[in-house]
Write an enzyme that holds these catalytic residues in place. Structure first.
Site, mmCIF file in Angstrom:
data_model
loop_
_atom_site.group_PDB
_atom_site.id
_atom_site.type_symbol
_atom_site.label_atom_id
_atom_site.label_comp_id
_atom_site.label_asym_id
_atom_site.label_seq_id
_atom_site.Cartn_x
_atom_site.Cartn_y
_atom_site.Cartn_z
ATOM 1 N N ASP A 78 0.834 -1.778 -0.137
ATOM 2 C CA ASP A 78 -0.035 -0.268 0.227
ATOM 3 C C ASP A 78 0.745 1.171 0.298
ATOM 4 O OD1 ASP A 78 0.164 -0.608 3.212
ATOM 5 O OD2 ASP A 78 -0.657 0.709 3.722
ATOM 6 N N GLU B 282 0.182 -0.874 5.566
ATOM 7 C CA GLU B 282 1.249 -0.807 6.396
ATOM 8 C C GLU B 282 0.911 0.421 6.674
ATOM 9 O OE1 GLU B 282 4.820 0.337 8.324
ATOM 10 O OE2 GLU B 282 3.911 1.342 5.886
#
Ligand SMILES: [Zn+2]
Length: 355
Positions: free
Chosen positions: A75, A129
């Protein structure tokens, strides 16, 4: 849609970085990129592949005596007028270039191009994350399939500008309360001013001398700082409460409990409420795969001063370090970019280590 991660792209970590940046994957929207990654991993006969949510795990099972983890998050923070990627000279610009699709490109390229690594390898391409840890792919794996994380050593491919950043510091936040007694400010002698009492909290912070702690050749610099202050009732009231929120960044030789005790000791005489804390991670550079990793990089490691997912591995007793091509100062910045030369150097280093 055809998978943009073609064999030509997979063979070149630079082209792969760019292709990964061009698959939009803001946190909690990683399905498309996870699908693309899973497909190319499943096509590699030497890997077994599992998926949990939008986290993809691939591993070799060659019966080696040591197992290492290479992990990168899929991400990015929200796009900020920096999508898709552009190339200017030796630089690739775009959201996630530094943090951390260049690192993800290392792992993905190695996963398919090194069929017989010296260590067994577990590759993680994980979701979320950059947001609250309840969504973090590694955190979810630790809950659902902890056996997937088993390893002797882990490398997190977060941006470190090509040096080894070992371990990480712990962090805790606490609210320190100064109390008093309310009164009308026209008769202030009837009250006790809590904001004035908080002066002693600030003086202790000002006088505080943070530790510098060397571990395994890395220097961890601590810090204890006020990050917020609250107090006051009205323009004509002597306040009865003042709260100073402090953030303590502590070296990994201290446990969370020791860090809490230290902060309580610094503010003895005041009420101290711990509101949040995460343990640090020791550098763990003495494990054999870690020593060989340092030899492959050929440069002295430095301490990681922020908190990263290496602490999740450390909590499981697995030594872990950060190593990635991006400049950590550019992470989350609109002009985020990564140097093509650093991608090539880092990929060559990892190849030397693994093959
Ligand atoms: Zn990151």
């Amino acid at each position: 849609m055809a998978n943009p991660l073609t064999p030509d792209v997979m063979a070149d970590p630079v082209a792969l970085t760019r292709a990964l940046v061009d698959i939009e994957s803001v946190s909690l929207q990683e399905k498309e990129i996870a699908d693309c990654v899973e497909e190319v991993l499943r096509a590699a006969p030497h890997l077994s592949v599992w998926r949990h949510g939008n986290t993809v795990m691939a591993r070799t099972d060659l019966g080696r005596s040591q197992r290492v983890v290479l992990a990168g998050h899929l991400d990015t923070v929200p796009i900020n007028d920096n999508f898709p990627a552009t190339i200017q000279g030796d630089l690739i610009y775009g959201c996630g270039t530094s943090d951390m699709k260049a690192g993800v490109a290392f792992a993905l390229h190695l996963a398919v191009s090194v069929p017989e690594p010296r260590f067994d390898v577990t590759y993680f391409f994980y979701e979320a994350e950059e947001v609250d840890s309840q969504y973090n792919g590694l955190n979810l794996i630790a809950g659902a399939h902890p056996e997937w994380l088993a390893a002797d050593f882990a490398v997190l491919l977060e941006p470190t500008y090509g040096v080894v950043e070992a371990g990480c510091q712990g962090t805790m936040r606490a609210v320190v309360r100064a109390t008093g007694r309310r009164a009308h400010s026209a008769r202030s002698w009837r009250g006790v001013n809590a904001i004035h009492a908080a002066g002693e909290v600030l003086r202790r912070l000002e006088a505080y001398e943070p530790r510098t702690v060397p571990i395994d050749g890395c220097t961890y610099r601590e810090g204890l700082n006020a990050v917020r202050i609250r107090g006051g009732v009205a323009g004509n009231v002597v306040p009865d409460l003042c709260e100073v929120e402090v953030n303590y960044r502590f070296a990994p030789d201290r446990s969370e409990a020791e860090a809490h005790a230290h902060v309580r000791e610094v503010f003895a005489g005041f009420e101290v409420e711990v509101v949040d804390s995460s343990s640090g991670a020791l550098p763990g550079l003495t494990a054999p795969p870690a020593r060989e990793f340092l030899a492959a990089v050929g440069e002295a490691p430095v301490a990681k001063l922020g908190w990263t997912d290496v602490a999740r591995f450390a909590a499981l007793g697995i030594p872990a370090l950060n190593f990635g091509p991006g400049d950590p100062n550019l992470a989350h910045a609109p002009d985020e970019h990564v140097e093509i030369g650093k991608i090539r150097d880092g990929a060559a280093t990892l190849h030397r280590w693994l093959s």
